[in-house]
Design a protein around this motif. Structure first.
Motif, PDB file in Angstrom:
ATOM      1  N   GLN A  60       0.866  -1.194  -0.060  1.00 10.07           N
ATOM      2  CA  GLN A  60       0.099  -0.076   0.119  1.00 10.07           C
ATOM      3  C   GLN A  60       1.003   1.209  -0.055  1.00 10.07           C
ATOM      4  O   GLN A  60       0.652   2.242  -0.759  1.00 10.07           O
ATOM      5  N   GLN A 110       0.174   3.936  -2.833  1.00 11.17           N
ATOM      6  CA  GLN A 110      -0.898   4.809  -2.723  1.00 11.17           C
ATOM      7  C   GLN A 110      -0.153   6.480  -2.901  1.00 11.17           C
ATOM      8  O   GLN A 110      -1.048   7.180  -3.402  1.00 11.17           O
ATOM      9  N   LYS A 112      -6.598 -16.551  -5.847  1.00 16.60           N
ATOM     10  CA  LYS A 112      -6.242 -14.847  -6.041  1.00 16.60           C
ATOM     11  C   LYS A 112      -5.108 -14.602  -6.900  1.00 16.60           C
ATOM     12  O   LYS A 112      -5.059 -13.453  -7.439  1.00 16.60           O
ATOM     13  N   ALA A 115      -4.397  -8.365 -12.894  1.00 18.24           N
ATOM     14  CA  ALA A 115      -4.556  -7.033 -12.602  1.00 18.24           C
ATOM     15  C   ALA A 115      -3.190  -6.015 -12.885  1.00 18.24           C
ATOM     16  O   ALA A 115      -3.161  -5.086 -13.370  1.00 18.24           O
ATOM     17  N   ARG A 171      -7.874   3.644 -12.091  1.00 17.87           N
ATOM     18  CA  ARG A 171      -8.534   2.623 -11.922  1.00 17.87           C
ATOM     19  C   ARG A 171      -7.520   1.292 -11.790  1.00 17.87           C
ATOM     20  O   ARG A 171      -8.153   0.371 -10.821  1.00 17.87           O
ATOM     21  N   THR A 213      -6.107   1.466  -8.448  1.00 13.73           N
ATOM     22  CA  THR A 213      -7.006   1.081  -7.292  1.00 13.73           C
ATOM     23  C   THR A 213      -7.394  -0.436  -7.383  1.00 13.73           C
ATOM     24  O   THR A 213      -7.556  -1.360  -6.214  1.00 13.73           O
ATOM     25  N   THR A 214      -7.572  -1.018  -8.564  1.00  6.60           N
ATOM     26  CA  THR A 214      -7.615  -2.577  -8.467  1.00  6.60           C
ATOM     27  C   THR A 214      -6.489  -3.190  -7.999  1.00  6.60           C
ATOM     28  O   THR A 214      -6.823  -4.173  -7.222  1.00  6.60           O
ATOM     29  N   LEU A 230      -4.546  -2.243  -5.497  1.00  3.04           N
ATOM     30  CA  LEU A 230      -4.737  -1.953  -3.994  1.00  3.04           C
ATOM     31  C   LEU A 230      -5.950  -2.624  -3.382  1.00  3.04           C
ATOM     32  O   LEU A 230      -5.718  -3.081  -2.208  1.00  3.04           O
ATOM     33  N   SER A 231      -6.896  -2.915  -4.270  1.00  5.21           N
ATOM     34  CA  SER A 231      -8.015  -3.798  -3.737  1.00  5.21           C
ATOM     35  C   SER A 231      -7.533  -5.323  -3.261  1.00  5.21           C
ATOM     36  O   SER A 231      -8.265  -5.720  -2.392  1.00  5.21           O
ATOM     37  N   PHE A 232      -6.574  -5.864  -3.555  1.00  4.99           N
ATOM     38  CA  PHE A 232      -5.882  -7.095  -3.086  1.00  4.99           C
ATOM     39  C   PHE A 232      -5.486  -7.077  -1.890  1.00  4.99           C
ATOM     40  O   PHE A 232      -4.919  -7.985  -1.189  1.00  4.99           O
ATOM     41  N   GLU A 292      -5.194  -6.542   1.951  1.00  8.90           N
ATOM     42  CA  GLU A 292      -5.942  -6.598   3.035  1.00  8.90           C
ATOM     43  C   GLU A 292      -5.001  -7.059   4.163  1.00  8.90           C
ATOM     44  O   GLU A 292      -4.464  -8.039   3.996  1.00  8.90           O
TER      45      GLU A 292
END
Length: 164
Positions: A43, A47, A97, A104, A143, A146-147, A149-151, A153
């Motif tokens: 991140q 970011q 995943k 991505a 986009r 962001t995709t 970064l969505s992984f 967690e």
């Protein structure tokens, strides 16, 4: 068998089981800690790039002062940091995943040339034809970031929960 011997064996068995549970819990906690560190680094790598190119994040970059060459320059400058974070983080993703994550990643930084070869090439985000094209390309870059970064967690499971 004397009662003291039976009690001693049960005490040893209990200690062995407790030691095994403690060991497995410690290993799980260490893996979660390492994964969380990889997530934070991932991140922290992406970011700032997103903040540089997304006009909605309030860094003073508006649609009129941000030519396409700047977008490509930012992505190229930040890419070495992205590669390192990608490689470190990928190993912590579940197998199911990883394929989506790789797709991505490829969508973010790869370009298929006319000869069918795939290259790391950010110039796909710059088409000087029209201003509207540039806005679209920047939105595609946002986009794609962001995709990715969505992984990422964080994993805050209890050591007593099954699985990692």
């Amino acid at each position: 068998m004397p009662d003291s011997l039976v009690n001693g064996l049960f005490a040893l068995l209990g200690a062995a089981i407790a030691g095994l549970v403690g060991y497995v819990s410690a290993i799980g906690a260490a893996v979660r800690k390492e994964k969380n560190q990889a997530v934070i680094e991932f991140q922290s790598s992406f970011q700032p790039t997103l903040a540089k190119i997304d006009p909605h994040l309030g860094l003073g970059i508006n649609d009129f002062s941000f030519p396409g060459q700047t977008l490509v320059k930012i992505l190229e400058e930040d890419f070495p940091r992205h590669v390192m974070a990608y490689q470190k983080f990928r190993q912590f993703l579940p197998t199911e995943k990883q394929l989506a994550f790789d797709d991505a990643w490829s969508e973010y930084c790869h370009h298929k040339s006319d000869d069918g070869r795939v290259y790391v090439h950010f110039k796909k985000y710059f088409n000087p034809a029209t201003y509207a094209d540039h806005l679209n390309e920047r939105n595609v870059a946002i986009r794609n970031l962001t995709t990715l970064l969505s992984f990422a967690e964080l994993n805050h499971k209890s050591p007593f929960e099954s699985g990692l």
